[in-house]
Enzyme design. Sequence first.
Site, mmCIF file in Angstrom:
data_model
loop_
_atom_site.group_PDB
_atom_site.id
_atom_site.type_symbol
_atom_site.label_atom_id
_atom_site.label_comp_id
_atom_site.label_asym_id
_atom_site.label_seq_id
_atom_site.Cartn_x
_atom_site.Cartn_y
_atom_site.Cartn_z
ATOM 1 N N LYS A 49 60.300 50.176 41.515
ATOM 2 C CA LYS A 49 61.084 49.118 42.150
ATOM 3 C C LYS A 49 61.009 47.828 41.330
ATOM 4 C CE LYS A 49 61.406 51.028 46.724
ATOM 5 N NZ LYS A 49 60.708 51.326 47.963
ATOM 6 N N LYS B 202 68.339 60.969 39.703
ATOM 7 C CA LYS B 202 68.059 61.211 41.129
ATOM 8 C C LYS B 202 69.073 60.460 42.005
ATOM 9 C CE LYS B 202 65.261 59.104 44.104
ATOM 10 N NZ LYS B 202 64.182 58.529 44.868
ATOM 11 N N LYS C 126 70.225 55.363 46.847
ATOM 12 C CA LYS C 126 71.077 54.252 47.302
ATOM 13 C C LYS C 126 71.114 53.159 46.236
ATOM 14 C CE LYS C 126 69.365 55.185 51.843
ATOM 15 N NZ LYS C 126 68.253 54.890 52.736
HETATM 16 P P1 TYM Z 1 63.830 56.941 52.024
HETATM 17 O O1 TYM Z 1 64.521 56.242 53.132
HETATM 18 O O2 TYM Z 1 63.897 56.373 50.656
HETATM 19 O O3 TYM Z 1 64.342 58.441 51.920
HETATM 20 C C1 TYM Z 1 64.366 59.272 53.052
HETATM 21 C C2 TYM Z 1 64.012 60.698 52.662
HETATM 22 O O4 TYM Z 1 65.002 61.208 51.763
HETATM 23 C C3 TYM Z 1 64.347 61.783 50.630
HETATM 24 N N1 TYM Z 1 65.215 61.616 49.449
HETATM 25 C C4 TYM Z 1 65.575 62.618 48.647
HETATM 26 N N2 TYM Z 1 65.287 63.940 48.667
HETATM 27 C C5 TYM Z 1 65.832 64.702 47.688
HETATM 28 N N3 TYM Z 1 66.645 64.216 46.704
HETATM 29 C C6 TYM Z 1 66.981 62.898 46.654
HETATM 30 N N4 TYM Z 1 67.784 62.430 45.716
HETATM 31 C C7 TYM Z 1 66.409 62.033 47.653
HETATM 32 N N5 TYM Z 1 66.504 60.695 47.898
HETATM 33 C C8 TYM Z 1 65.755 60.465 49.006
HETATM 34 C C9 TYM Z 1 63.057 60.995 50.485
HETATM 35 O O5 TYM Z 1 62.100 61.695 49.730
HETATM 36 C C10 TYM Z 1 62.656 60.815 51.929
HETATM 37 O O6 TYM Z 1 61.964 61.952 52.397
HETATM 38 N N6 TYM Z 1 58.987 55.909 52.436
HETATM 39 C C11 TYM Z 1 60.059 56.675 53.026
HETATM 40 C C12 TYM Z 1 60.310 56.348 54.490
HETATM 41 C C13 TYM Z 1 59.089 56.503 55.364
HETATM 42 C C14 TYM Z 1 58.454 57.725 55.698
HETATM 43 C C15 TYM Z 1 57.358 57.357 56.549
HETATM 44 C C16 TYM Z 1 58.675 59.058 55.372
HETATM 45 C C17 TYM Z 1 58.426 55.498 55.986
HETATM 46 N N7 TYM Z 1 57.357 55.992 56.700
HETATM 47 C C18 TYM Z 1 56.494 58.327 57.050
HETATM 48 C C19 TYM Z 1 57.804 60.024 55.892
HETATM 49 C C20 TYM Z 1 56.723 59.650 56.719
HETATM 50 C C21 TYM Z 1 61.324 56.371 52.258
HETATM 51 O O7 TYM Z 1 61.433 55.394 51.596
HETATM 52 O O8 TYM Z 1 62.316 57.225 52.445
#
Ligand code: TYM
Length: 311
Positions: A111, A190, A193
């Site tokens: 980031k 990858k 967003k």
């Molecule tokens: P976030 O919001 O960035 O993404 C949500 C979920 O989508 C998955 N993901 C992907 N999987 C495969 N290919 C991709 N290109 C891709 N982009 C995103 C992410 O791996 C994620 O599983 N830190 C987390 C949110 C969070 C969380 C938690 C998750 C907060 N507390 C507790 C699990 C348990 C996040 O930023 O996800």
Amino acid sequence: MYKLFTGLQPSGALHIGNYFGALKPAVEMCREYDGMLMVADYHALTTLKDPKAMHENILGVVKDYVAAGLDPEHTIIFKQSDVPEHTELAWIFQCLVTVPFLELSHAYKDKLAKGLEANAGLFAYPMLMAADILLYDTDVVPVGEDQRQHLEYAREAAAKFNNTFGETFKEPREKILKSVAVVPGTDGKKMSKSYSNTIPLFGTKDEITKAVMSIVTDSKGELPENVLAIHRAFKSEKELGALYEANKKNYKVIKEALIADVEAIVAPMRDKRDSISDADAKGILKDGGDRARERASKKMADVRKKIGVSI
Ligand code: TYM
């Protein structure tokens, strides 16, 4: 019953990477697990400082969860900020881990490399995520590959606490499906967003068509690798082999086939999503928040006692 927990940030519209990497496996597993799906609004605050967008995105993620097939009666759908025990426990974990340990976070370094401000919330992010997961004695966390290290952080926070104050937290494991661990975006990197390379999960047919048509196809070999890499999330290698073999170099036909495959999955979910009102989403959050809080407050009562602040 095994406990499942996962979360998504309300930082923008969900894309098919979120769906295949985390949401779809969570929906499927929730049929057999005691599941909790959280809207990670305080995590999103590390980057999103627009109250109107935050508000809309939170309701949007609740609709996405239900449209993707979650049953809010069975699975607890809630938002992080409704359960203050999350930030409370995160603080306790922050007092147990070191700055050099948090500095090892790939997500934090990525980031910063993207030019995001190094706010303290972004830095402490893994401890809030550890609190999310550990508060509920979670067994399994379905996520994409980019969250693997966050699960290691969560296990480390549990171990640190247990070693210091006595056995309290269960060490959770991640569930990362190999075939969709990293769904690539329209540029081959990858899907994310923040890279503007997404295919929106609940986009209109026109938006999906535009995104698929923009997939970069300057491949060196005979196959449009970037299209194929995304297509793999939708169809088996065998089905794709025949399609790609029959249409070598005919990228238009292949992209049209991908659009049809995306639509086949998205169209029914999009219709369902359109039928969910803001009031429905608020009701789901209220009910889920109450149920989550009941669990979290019990766990925190034990934690406070263990660390000696309960008098
Ligand atoms: P976030 O919001 O960035 O993404 C949500 C979920 O989508 C998955 N993901 C992907 N999987 C495969 N290919 C991709 N290109 C891709 N982009 C995103 C992410 O791996 C994620 O599983 N830190 C987390 C949110 C969070 C969380 C938690 C998750 C907060 N507390 C507790 C699990 C348990 C996040 O930023 O996800």
